[in-house]
Design an enzyme around this catalytic site. Structure first.
Site, PDB file in Angstrom:
ATOM      1  N   GLU A  39     -49.653  51.133 -55.141  1.00  0.00           N
ATOM      2  CA  GLU A  39     -50.604  51.209 -56.251  1.00  0.00           C
ATOM      3  C   GLU A  39     -50.386  50.082 -57.256  1.00  0.00           C
ATOM      4  OE1 GLU A  39     -49.507  55.559 -55.211  1.00  0.00           O
ATOM      5  OE2 GLU A  39     -48.625  53.549 -55.060  1.00  0.00           O
ATOM      6  N   SER A  57     -30.865  48.728 -13.310  1.00  0.00           N
ATOM      7  CA  SER A  57     -32.018  49.324 -13.989  1.00  0.00           C
ATOM      8  C   SER A  57     -32.974  48.268 -14.532  1.00  0.00           C
ATOM      9  CB  SER A  57     -31.545  50.221 -15.144  1.00  0.00           C
ATOM     10  OG  SER A  57     -30.855  49.451 -16.121  1.00  0.00           O
ATOM     11  N   THR A  78     -34.349  56.411 -13.680  1.00  0.00           N
ATOM     12  CA  THR A  78     -34.133  55.358 -14.669  1.00  0.00           C
ATOM     13  C   THR A  78     -33.228  54.242 -14.179  1.00  0.00           C
ATOM     14  OG1 THR A  78     -32.229  56.497 -15.639  1.00  0.00           O
ATOM     15  CG2 THR A  78     -34.405  57.036 -16.530  1.00  0.00           C
ATOM     16  N   ALA A  79     -32.468  54.482 -13.128  1.00  0.00           N
ATOM     17  CA  ALA A  79     -31.546  53.465 -12.608  1.00  0.00           C
ATOM     18  C   ALA A  79     -31.062  53.891 -11.233  1.00  0.00           C
ATOM     19  CB  ALA A  79     -30.349  53.292 -13.550  1.00  0.00           C
ATOM     20  N   THR A 114     -23.792  54.474 -22.369  1.00  0.00           N
ATOM     21  CA  THR A 114     -24.708  53.343 -22.294  1.00  0.00           C
ATOM     22  C   THR A 114     -24.028  52.062 -22.762  1.00  0.00           C
ATOM     23  OG1 THR A 114     -26.649  54.760 -22.591  1.00  0.00           O
ATOM     24  CG2 THR A 114     -26.911  52.428 -23.138  1.00  0.00           C
ATOM     25  N   LEU A 134     -26.325  62.123 -22.658  1.00  0.00           N
ATOM     26  CA  LEU A 134     -26.586  62.317 -24.088  1.00  0.00           C
ATOM     27  C   LEU A 134     -28.023  62.765 -24.322  1.00  0.00           C
ATOM     28  CD1 LEU A 134     -25.747  62.237 -27.022  1.00  0.00           C
ATOM     29  CD2 LEU A 134     -26.160  59.767 -27.051  1.00  0.00           C
TER      30      LEU A 134
END
Length: 366
Positions: free
Chosen positions: A55, A174, A167-168, A202, A301
């Protein structure tokens, strides 16, 4: 651009709000446009924390362009604030400016505001309208609403997989399952988050940077690693540049000191099993003003976060490929009854390059 009605005005205000998608946190992404006789005479977006709100920016823009805002209409994507934080109340500035009308997409969820800003405007004789494109305004600030209403961030879990959900490969390969367009889109989602969270698995397997790349953003999200026993290597790329939060459960004074020397912070949040208390972590992140949390982790996880009710939304990229026997997206326990399945609903499905992007939200638990 001619503004013919309130929807036009609010849509333009939302366009301005989106300009702050990567910069305004922990404040919400707010846009404001000021209109007289169908013409935009001022516009602005909330600046980084501690600087002008939308504003104030719009009023200054109108003044800089030589316009008188008295009697004009302001379109703002969230109720003007009515409290002294790092900046004065925007509601006071709008009253002093003599606006004739203020259109707000929705009320501010901050209990320090929550209708008070609009009430002040009305008491000053300014006409007020709310509820214009409220759904769009909410989506733009879903993390801010989550933190204000629930005390924790909106947690979005991203994963990329083959059409059969892998995923891999079992040998860890991957890169890359999805195409370049999907990867670029994933970085845009990273960029809008306040923080990116991953797990020690990871970090060990991929040694990711967890940074935004290929997106024009002036700031990088906070990096967070869930690492119960502080197994992280001091050479891990996620520690580069400092500022990383390591969330642990088992004290290791020597390793903690080494991590602090690298600019990291160690947060101890153990549960009864000697693992990180994930639910407590979400509340701690809310306390630390994290609005949107972007999760990029492994199946273990991912599964734990889902089981603990710590995930609000899945961001899934599916490639038109099949990988067969490989690593899956979520390590969840086997079910014996279909009625125990985890229920989601598709919020959005869109093709990105050759891949499909799905935003799926968890159904409320009753």
């Amino acid at each position: 651009m001619e503004i013919l009605n309130d929807v036009d005005g609010m849509r333009l205000a939302l366009d301005w709000a989106a300009r702050g998608l990567y910069t305004t946190t922990p404040n919400p992404h707010i846009g404001c446009v000021i209109v007289r006789d169908g013409q935009v005479i001022g516009a602005g977006v909330t600046q980084p924390a501690g600087q002008n709100h939308a504003e104030i920016e719009a009023l200054a823009d109108a003044r800089a362009r030589g316009h008188d805002v008295r009697g004009a209409t302001a379109y703002v994507t969230l109720e003007p604030c009515n409290h002294h934080g790092r900046t004065p109340p925007c509601s006071d500035a709008l009253v002093r400016a003599g606006l004739g009308r203020v259109v707000a997409a929705m009320l501010d969820p901050n209990p320090l505001v929550a209708g008070q800003g609009l009430a002040k405007l009305e008491s000053a004789g300014i006409a007020v309208t709310t509820g214009i494109l409220a759904d769009e305004a909410y989506e733009l600030n879903i993390g801010f609403f989550s933190r204000m209403q629930r005390g924790k961030p909106w947690a979005r879990m991203k994963t990329a997989a083959s059409l059969d959900g892998m995923t891999a490969l079992h040998n860890g390969q991957s890169q890359w399952i999805t195409g370049p367009e999907a990867r670029a889109d994933g970085h845009a989602w990273r960029a809008r988050a306040c923080a990116i969270l991953t797990g020690i698995g990871t970090v060990k397997a991929d040694d990711p940077q967890l940074t935004v790349r290929g997106i024009d953003t002036p700031r990088q999200p906070r990096r967070i690693v869930v690492d119960s026993r502080l197994d992280i290597s001091l050479d891990a790329r996620v520690l580069a540049g400092g500022g990383t939060w390591i969330v642990a459960a088992v004290p290791h004074p020597e390793k903690e000191a080494q991590l602090r020397a690298l600019g990291a912070e160690v947060i101890m949040l153990p549960n009864a099993a000697g693992k990180v208390d994930l639910a407590a972590l979400m509340l701690e992140l809310g306390r630390r003003q994290i609005n949107e949390l972007h999760v990029e982790a492994g199946a273990k996880l991912n599964g734990s976060l889902i089981r603990e009710g710590c995930v609000d939304e899945l961001l899934v990229y599916l490639a038109p490929t099949l990988l067969g026997d490989a690593q899956g997206m979520f390590a969840l326990p086997a079910l014996t009854e279909l009625e125990h399945k985890v229920a989601l609903h598709f919020h959005q499905v869109r093709q990105i390059g050759q891949d499909v992007r799905i935003l799926a939200r968890f159904m409320p638990q009753h």
